[in-house]
Design an enzyme around this catalytic site. Structure first.
Site, PDB file in Angstrom:
ATOM      1  N   CYS A 146      40.629  39.780  42.076  1.00  0.00           N
ATOM      2  CA  CYS A 146      40.175  39.134  40.831  1.00  0.00           C
ATOM      3  C   CYS A 146      38.644  39.792  40.345  1.00  0.00           C
ATOM      4  O   CYS A 146      38.449  40.104  39.099  1.00  0.00           O
ATOM      5  CB  CYS A 146      39.606  37.571  41.187  1.00  0.00           C
ATOM      6  SG  CYS A 146      40.846  36.619  42.035  1.00  0.00           S
ATOM      7  N   ASP A 147      37.970  39.991  41.404  1.00  0.00           N
ATOM      8  CA  ASP A 147      36.570  40.229  41.065  1.00  0.00           C
ATOM      9  C   ASP A 147      36.124  41.704  41.288  1.00  0.00           C
ATOM     10  O   ASP A 147      35.076  42.264  41.149  1.00  0.00           O
ATOM     11  CB  ASP A 147      35.641  39.351  41.831  1.00  0.00           C
ATOM     12  CG  ASP A 147      35.803  38.198  41.496  1.00  0.00           C
ATOM     13  OD1 ASP A 147      36.131  37.905  40.146  1.00  0.00           O
ATOM     14  OD2 ASP A 147      35.601  37.104  42.152  1.00  0.00           O
ATOM     15  N   CYS A 169      38.131  36.600  46.327  1.00  0.00           N
ATOM     16  CA  CYS A 169      39.089  37.143  45.859  1.00  0.00           C
ATOM     17  C   CYS A 169      38.930  38.660  45.430  1.00  0.00           C
ATOM     18  O   CYS A 169      38.406  38.879  44.267  1.00  0.00           O
ATOM     19  CB  CYS A 169      39.658  36.307  44.719  1.00  0.00           C
ATOM     20  SG  CYS A 169      41.295  37.038  43.822  1.00  0.00           S
TER      21      CYS A 169
END
Ligand code: NDP
Length: 312
Positions: free
Chosen positions: A137-138, A134
């Site tokens: 997300c990261d 992701c």
């Protein structure tokens, strides 16, 4: 047989949020945690894009908080995985891996989607230490660093473009000699000077001490021009598709060709009365914790309305 008023399958942001709302509405919800208690967020490190946490929050901590919040309002949490469903007639019947069988008046399917991985042992080894599925997300952790994205579809192109806004360099590793993504997505990739597309390339391993420092690649595998190469990267992002966890329900609910549950308009209704879908299992487009939580809220509100209309 036990009959539950509101049964929630899944313990990601959608399932727990449904539990909070259903609990506060007095529906005595029961949440079955499923395969991955806490859902996909328990595999990321820090979550910085969920409103309300200005300093960010550890993924496991956030899911723990959500679980406690659902329990505070009376949600009962059970550790079992649904293995069989019968949605032919209400109340609906579900069978779990511990052998238990229950009925429910309303069902909220929040079983999520599972990111696909290549199947390399190194992916497991470095999960949360440079391996991610992701970028949204990261990606932030890879500012001014080098990263690689695997895949040639829209998600891969979108994630590569997103990461190029943060990282110093992005490799896009594509197994074929073309991208499957839409033309507009491809154009964005090819026009971005920070992205280098490696066609006809497969990843065979990752290396590094205390996290990913590089990837072992093979170009034109199985041909006379086969060549091995290593790239230096700090982050390795999989974008080779997700599998929505909808198999059990497919005989009754509508799904798209990938298996995402199709809900009615802006609602979480599946078309089966009293059965709602929330979170990633019904979301091929956004797949964010906040959007999943919002749809869990909608599903619980729908469940409450359904039960009160039916006098259940
Ligand atoms: P796709 O299934 O479209 O693409 C998966 C990609 O991963 C393909 O390029 C495939 O390669 C590659 N792949 C699969 N398995 C492997 C493997 N083992 N090794 C290496 N490569 C592999 O998935 P997406 O997640 O990209 O998209 C899913 C759906 O969501 C699509 O319909 C897409 O259009 C849509 N979407 C739309 C967006 C938008 O419009 N903004 C954004 C994101 C997704 P190969 O081509 O060789 O099969």
């Amino acid at each position: 047989m036990e009959t539950i008023r509101c049964l929630i399958l899944g313990s990601g942001p959608a399932g727990y949020t449904a539990g909070i709302y259903a609990g506060r509405a007095g529906l005595s919800p029961v949440i079955y945690e499923g395969l991955q208690p806490g859902g996909q967020l328990t595999t990321t490190t820090e979550i910085e894009n969920f409103p309300g946490y200005p300093e960010g929050i550890d993924g496991n901590q956030m899911m723990d908080d959500l679980r406690q919040q659902a329990e505070r309002f009376g949600a009962e949490i059970r550790a079992a995985i649904a293995v069989k469903a019968d949605l032919e007639t209400a109340p609906y019947t579900l069978t779990f891996d511990d052998g238990s069988v229950v009925q429910c008046h309303t069902l909220i399917i929040a079983t999520g989607a599972t990111a696909k991985y290549l199947g390399l042992t190194d992916e497991e080894k470095y999960k949360g230490q440079g391996v991610s599925a992701c970028a949204t997300c990261d990606g932030f952790f890879y500012r001014k660093k080098q990263v690689a994205v695997v895949g040639g579809g829209d998600t891969a192109c979108e994630e590569a473009t997103y990461l190029a806004g943060l990282a110093s360099k992005v490799y896009l590793i594509v197994r074929k000699n073309y991208l499957r993504a839409s033309q507009a997505m491809q154009d964005r990739v090819f026009e971005n000077p920070k992205i280098e597309v490696l066609f006809e390339t497969n990843t065979v391993g990752l290396f590094g001490e205390d996290g990913v420092q590089g990837a072992h690649l093979v170009r034109k595998k199985g041909t006379p021009e086969e060549e091995n190469l290593d790239i230096a990267i700090d982050g390795f992002f999989l974008a080779i598709g997700h599998k929505p966890n909808s198999d059990l329900f497919r005989p009754w609910v509508k799904t798209d060709e990938t298996g995402y549950i199709i809900t009615e308009g802006m609602t979480p209704r599946t078309g089966v009365p009293g059965v709602f879908a929330a979170g990633d299992v019904a979301d091929p487009l956004y797949r964010q914790a906040i959007t999943a939580a919002a749809s869990g809220c909608k599903a619980a509100i729908e469940a409450e309305r359904y039960l009160s209309e039916k006098g259940l």
